[in-house]
Design an enzyme around this catalytic site. Sequence first.
Site, PDB file in Angstrom:
ATOM      1  N   ARG A   1       5.444  -0.706  -0.714  1.00 31.98           N
ATOM      2  CA  ARG A   1       4.918  -1.195  -2.012  1.00 31.98           C
ATOM      3  C   ARG A   1       6.242  -1.063  -3.102  1.00 31.98           C
ATOM      4  O   ARG A   1       7.146  -0.228  -2.931  1.00 31.98           O
ATOM      5  CB  ARG A   1       3.836  -0.382  -2.752  1.00 31.98           C
ATOM      6  CG  ARG A   1       2.626  -0.660  -2.160  1.00 31.98           C
ATOM      7  CD  ARG A   1       2.032  -1.684  -2.438  1.00 31.98           C
ATOM      8  NE  ARG A   1       0.635  -1.992  -1.917  1.00 31.98           N
ATOM      9  CZ  ARG A   1       0.175  -2.691  -0.837  1.00 31.98           C
ATOM     10  NH1 ARG A   1       1.362  -3.235  -0.107  1.00 31.98           N
ATOM     11  NH2 ARG A   1      -0.830  -2.620  -0.250  1.00 31.98           N
TER      12      ARG A   1
ATOM     13  N   HIS B   1       6.950 -10.533   0.493  1.00 34.22           N
ATOM     14  CA  HIS B   1       5.526  -9.793   1.001  1.00 34.22           C
ATOM     15  C   HIS B   1       4.968 -10.613   2.224  1.00 34.22           C
ATOM     16  O   HIS B   1       3.587 -10.794   2.275  1.00 34.22           O
ATOM     17  CB  HIS B   1       4.537  -9.753   0.026  1.00 34.22           C
ATOM     18  CG  HIS B   1       3.675  -8.596  -0.143  1.00 34.22           C
ATOM     19  ND1 HIS B   1       3.341  -7.639  -1.442  1.00 34.22           N
ATOM     20  CD2 HIS B   1       3.048  -8.053   1.037  1.00 34.22           C
ATOM     21  CE1 HIS B   1       2.445  -6.674  -0.615  1.00 34.22           C
ATOM     22  NE2 HIS B   1       2.420  -6.788   0.600  1.00 34.22           N
TER      23      HIS B   1
HETATM   24  C1  GLV Z   1      -0.358  -5.520   2.107  1.00 33.22           C
HETATM   25  O1  GLV Z   1       0.432  -5.137   1.579  1.00 33.22           O
HETATM   26  C2  GLV Z   1      -1.471  -4.416   2.626  1.00 33.22           C
HETATM   27  O2  GLV Z   1      -1.755  -3.444   2.157  1.00 33.22           O
HETATM   28  O3  GLV Z   1      -2.209  -4.916   3.956  1.00 33.22           O
END
Ligand code: GLV
Length: 309
Positions: free
Chosen positions: A224, A272
């Site tokens: 994160r 991401h």
């Molecule tokens: C993506 O970031 C997840 O938490 O699956």
Amino acid sequence: MVLLVNTPTENGSAWRDMFLKLEPSLEVRVWPDVGDPADVEVVFAWRHVHGDLARYPSLRAVFSLGAGVDGVLADPAFPRQVPLVRMVDPNLGVLMTEYVLAAVLRHHCELDHYHRLQQAARWEKRVRPFAGDRVVGVMGMGELGARAAGALLGLGFSVRGWSRRIRTLPGLETFAGEAGLTAFLAGTQILVCLLPLTAQTRGILCASTFSRMPRGSCVVNAARGGHVLDADLLAALDSGHLSGATLDVFETEPLPAGHPFWSHPRILVTPHIASVTSLPTAAALVVDNLRQWRAGGALRNVVDPDRGY
Ligand code: GLV
């Protein structure tokens, strides 16, 4: 049973269609077409509007579309007595492992360095150590971290793991807690962060952490954005203490235009994509968990809201 798909940034109808195909006895609604909020018993959530989860008096469970549940727990209106189920799908681990291997090999083989040389049309060779002489430190020894660490071991790297509580995994040197962090960092040349984001891990990739790693080491963050103090990372790269970073996650996503990470010569930014929930397999796992729960069994993969994962 009424299931509400509450995933404003995702294709909620596609999830509804898959849930219905797998379990026609469900009644599936897609936020914001909630109908009578009192009907809703289960919410399938991702980046939901904070406050919304307080609207459902019959709520019995919340399922997260993603592995990380920090987004749900960050909502002060999340009813903490309701079980929260995280996404555990082996496919998430498969994808994450590919990303971690790609990022670690990029740093290990110094592909970023050769990319810079190419831009200057320079033909210069460097000797690179054998993988066994390169120490990769994985922070987070859960579903994703343990699998990635195993794959790194398979490539011959010297791998160590760090987690909140000590984990023993074959072939890995493991460290735990604040007490083990300094020793873990002292040997780590490529640091891979796969931690859950909790009050304890927020900002863990900071100046104090970097200063305990050897000069020239690299950082890979696929957990994160909240784990990183951006200014500290930039300072460590600019001073040459760290030699590179691969970042898939950011405090604000999409990464805002003009953010210094975009143009930094020692940072690779990816949007991401390290690991993304696959709709068909993840929906099948949710339905399976719901089915056996309705039949009287216990829900699987329920998180501890106080621990945060
Ligand atoms: C993506 O970031 C997840 O938490 O699956």
